[in-house]
Design a protein around this motif. Structure first.
Motif, PDB file in Angstrom:
ATOM      1  N   VAL A  26       0.868  -1.179   0.000  1.00  7.32           N
ATOM      2  CA  VAL A  26       0.000   0.000   0.000  1.00  7.32           C
ATOM      3  C   VAL A  26       0.905   1.229   0.000  1.00  7.32           C
ATOM      4  CG1 VAL A  26      -1.733   1.319   1.293  1.00  7.32           C
ATOM      5  CG2 VAL A  26      -1.817  -1.195   1.283  1.00  7.32           C
ATOM      6  N   ASP A  27       0.644   2.178  -0.885  1.00  6.40           N
ATOM      7  CA  ASP A  27       1.382   3.442  -0.811  1.00  6.40           C
ATOM      8  C   ASP A  27       0.484   4.440  -0.093  1.00  6.40           C
ATOM      9  OD1 ASP A  27      -0.148   3.251  -3.338  1.00  6.40           O
ATOM     10  OD2 ASP A  27       0.563   5.287  -3.721  1.00  6.40           O
ATOM     11  N   ALA A  28       1.027   5.029   0.969  1.00  5.97           N
ATOM     12  CA  ALA A  28       0.208   5.900   1.819  1.00  5.97           C
ATOM     13  C   ALA A  28       1.017   7.082   2.338  1.00  5.97           C
ATOM     14  CB  ALA A  28      -0.377   5.102   2.985  1.00  5.97           C
ATOM     15  N   PRO A  29       1.534   7.931   1.452  1.00  4.21           N
ATOM     16  CA  PRO A  29       2.270   9.110   1.910  1.00  4.21           C
ATOM     17  C   PRO A  29       1.348  10.070   2.654  1.00  4.21           C
ATOM     18  CG  PRO A  29       1.833   9.261  -0.437  1.00  4.21           C
ATOM     19  CD  PRO A  29       1.398   7.894  -0.011  1.00  4.21           C
ATOM     20  N   VAL A  30       1.960  10.971   3.394  1.00  2.00           N
ATOM     21  CA  VAL A  30       1.180  11.812   4.308  1.00  2.00           C
ATOM     22  C   VAL A  30       1.287  13.286   3.940  1.00  2.00           C
ATOM     23  CG1 VAL A  30       1.499  10.144   6.156  1.00  2.00           C
ATOM     24  CG2 VAL A  30       3.076  12.077   5.988  1.00  2.00           C
ATOM     25  N   MET A  31       0.232  14.007   4.276  1.00  2.00           N
ATOM     26  CA  MET A  31       0.220  15.466   4.172  1.00  2.00           C
ATOM     27  C   MET A  31       0.218  16.030   5.582  1.00  2.00           C
ATOM     28  SD  MET A  31      -2.414  16.255   1.027  1.00  2.00           S
ATOM     29  CE  MET A  31      -3.831  15.602   1.919  1.00  2.00           C
ATOM     30  N   GLY A  32       1.100  16.996   5.810  1.00  2.00           N
ATOM     31  CA  GLY A  32       1.209  17.575   7.143  1.00  2.00           C
ATOM     32  C   GLY A  32       2.647  17.490   7.619  1.00  2.00           C
ATOM     33  N   SER A  33       2.968  18.261   8.622  1.00  2.00           N
ATOM     34  CA  SER A  33       4.334  18.325   9.123  1.00  2.00           C
ATOM     35  C   SER A  33       4.421  17.649  10.485  1.00  2.00           C
ATOM     36  CB  SER A  33       4.795  19.782   9.196  1.00  2.00           C
ATOM     37  OG  SER A  33       6.182  19.860   9.443  1.00  2.00           O
ATOM     38  N   THR A  34       5.513  17.922  11.190  1.00  2.00           N
ATOM     39  CA  THR A  34       5.797  17.237  12.441  1.00  2.00           C
ATOM     40  C   THR A  34       4.740  17.488  13.504  1.00  2.00           C
ATOM     41  OG1 THR A  34       7.241  19.117  12.950  1.00  2.00           O
ATOM     42  CG2 THR A  34       8.282  17.139  12.088  1.00  2.00           C
ATOM     43  N   ASP A  35       4.127  18.667  13.503  1.00  2.00           N
ATOM     44  CA  ASP A  35       3.105  18.957  14.502  1.00  2.00           C
ATOM     45  C   ASP A  35       1.903  18.038  14.327  1.00  2.00           C
ATOM     46  OD1 ASP A  35       2.602  20.219  12.057  1.00  2.00           O
ATOM     47  OD2 ASP A  35       1.517  21.898  12.972  1.00  2.00           O
ATOM     48  N   ARG A  36       1.475  17.847  13.091  1.00  2.00           N
ATOM     49  CA  ARG A  36       0.318  16.991  12.832  1.00  2.00           C
ATOM     50  C   ARG A  36       0.670  15.518  13.014  1.00  2.00           C
ATOM     51  NH1 ARG A  36      -2.555  18.868   7.373  1.00  2.00           N
ATOM     52  NH2 ARG A  36      -3.898  17.132   7.989  1.00  2.00           N
ATOM     53  N   ALA A  37       1.925  15.154  12.776  1.00  2.00           N
ATOM     54  CA  ALA A  37       2.341  13.779  13.040  1.00  2.00           C
ATOM     55  C   ALA A  37       2.218  13.472  14.530  1.00  2.00           C
ATOM     56  CB  ALA A  37       3.774  13.563  12.566  1.00  2.00           C
ATOM     57  N   GLY A  65      -3.956   1.685  -3.551  1.00  2.00           N
ATOM     58  CA  GLY A  65      -3.929   0.228  -3.477  1.00  2.00           C
ATOM     59  C   GLY A  65      -4.970  -0.297  -2.500  1.00  2.00           C
ATOM     60  N   ASP A  66      -4.856  -1.581  -2.158  1.00  2.00           N
ATOM     61  CA  ASP A  66      -5.818  -2.247  -1.283  1.00  2.00           C
ATOM     62  C   ASP A  66      -5.448  -1.983   0.170  1.00  2.00           C
ATOM     63  OD1 ASP A  66      -7.679  -3.796  -0.073  1.00  2.00           O
ATOM     64  OD2 ASP A  66      -6.972  -5.713  -0.881  1.00  2.00           O
ATOM     65  N   ALA A  67      -5.969  -0.884   0.712  1.00  2.00           N
ATOM     66  CA  ALA A  67      -5.605  -0.451   2.060  1.00  2.00           C
ATOM     67  C   ALA A  67      -6.595  -0.907   3.114  1.00  2.00           C
ATOM     68  CB  ALA A  67      -5.494   1.071   2.091  1.00  2.00           C
ATOM     69  N   ALA A  68      -7.582  -1.710   2.755  1.00  2.00           N
ATOM     70  CA  ALA A  68      -8.643  -2.056   3.705  1.00  2.00           C
ATOM     71  C   ALA A  68      -8.096  -2.703   4.973  1.00  2.00           C
ATOM     72  CB  ALA A  68      -9.660  -2.979   3.033  1.00  2.00           C
ATOM     73  N   ALA A  69      -7.144  -3.625   4.821  1.00  2.00           N
ATOM     74  CA  ALA A  69      -6.654  -4.363   5.979  1.00  2.00           C
ATOM     75  C   ALA A  69      -5.885  -3.482   6.956  1.00  2.00           C
ATOM     76  CB  ALA A  69      -5.768  -5.523   5.516  1.00  2.00           C
ATOM     77  N   VAL A  70      -5.262  -2.413   6.462  1.00  2.00           N
ATOM     78  CA  VAL A  70      -4.438  -1.571   7.344  1.00  2.00           C
ATOM     79  C   VAL A  70      -5.071  -0.217   7.630  1.00  2.00           C
ATOM     80  CG1 VAL A  70      -2.245  -2.651   6.742  1.00  2.00           C
ATOM     81  CG2 VAL A  70      -3.113  -0.776   5.339  1.00  2.00           C
TER      82      VAL A  70
END
Length: 273
Positions: A113-124, A135-140
């Motif tokens: 699954v490719d799942a890059p993120v939007m946001g910086s360290t504060d939101r992390a 992709g097939d992200a249902a399981a995760v």
């Protein structure tokens, strides 16, 4: 609870891994610089001496790495050792080509699954990232939901592609603000007045990011992302901006600093004609 191997504990990876640990997931962590794993180990994570040891018992593998080269190096060690049923969640900003290359290296029964993120360290740290899942992200998806809101983007590679589009637009906006301020300086305008006027224009979001504090997106990473973007399409304006950011990143004081720090250099009046 899924056993998670988290590979890559940089500025974004560490707070993301900490949220998964706090949620109760058994967590094994690895980072190229081993000392980065020590704070999480003190909180209950299991440090691994190598990527292959980290993934040995994992149900879910998460990578949050600096770029395509780092991902390829980790894949060399990890891909042959993953058992069927494991899901690999690639969350770095590497572009869709790197995701497809990774998919080609995985054995049957391993889901990517490719799942890059939007946001910086504060939101992390807050668990409020925007996650673009291809992709097939249902399981995760329940695991990803610990880190922020999940947007399903389509087939494998679409999350990485959309992240590249978003980052290019954000970095481009910051660069435009910097050059607008360079123009203001060349025309003899008061910098604060020019900045306020831009903040009240349709570029308000770009102005806010150009002068943001308490967040981090390294100038060197901006160079990496724009480089991937300009390889994917003909982008004359972005290519010119890439050269500007490369010059800024060549300054040791700016290479790892947030892109907001580069604005001062990019907007310097001496660059005006």
């Amino acid at each position: 609870m899924e056993k998670i191997a988290f590979l890559g504990l940089g500025r974004m990876g560490e707070p993301m891994a900490r949220r998964l640990l706090a949620a109760g997931h058994p967590l094994t962590v690895w980072n190229r610089t081993a000392a980065r794993a020590e704070p999480l180990a003190a909180e209950g994570a299991v440090p691994a001496a190598s990527p292959e040891r980290a993934v040995r018992d994992a149900d879910v593998v998460i990578t949050m790495l600096a770029g395509p080269r780092a991902l390829a190096a980790v894949a060399d060690a990890v891909a042959p050792r993953l058992r069927p049923g494991v899901t690999w969640v690639e969350m770095s900003t590497v572009g869709p080509d790197a995701v497809r290359e990774l998919a080609d290296r995985l054995t049957q029964g391993v889901t990517l699954v490719d799942a890059p993120v939007m946001g910086s360290t504060d939101r992390a740290a807050e668990g409020t990232l925007g996650i673009l899942a291809g992709g097939d992200a249902a399981a995760v998806e329940p695991v990803l939901a610990r880190l922020g809101g999940v947007t399903r983007t389509g087939p494998l590679g679409s999350g990485a592609a959309l992240k590249l589009v978003v980052n290019t637009a954000v970095i481009g906006g910051v660069g435009i603000v910097a050059e607008a301020l360079r123009l203001a300086g060349a025309l003899g305008l008061d910098p604060a007045t020019a900045r306020d006027a831009l903040a009240g224009s349709p570029l308000a979001g770009a102005v806010a990011r150009a002068f943001a504090e308490g967040v981090h997106f390294g100038t060197d990473l901006a160079v990496k992302d724009l480089g991937i973007a300009t390889q994917a399409a003909e982008l004359p304006a972005i290519r010119a901006l890439l050269e500007q950011f490369r010059r800024a990143a060549a300054d040791p004081a700016l290479a790892g600093a947030d892109i907001a720090r580069a604005v001062t250099r990019l907007s310097a009046a001496e660059g005006a004609r």
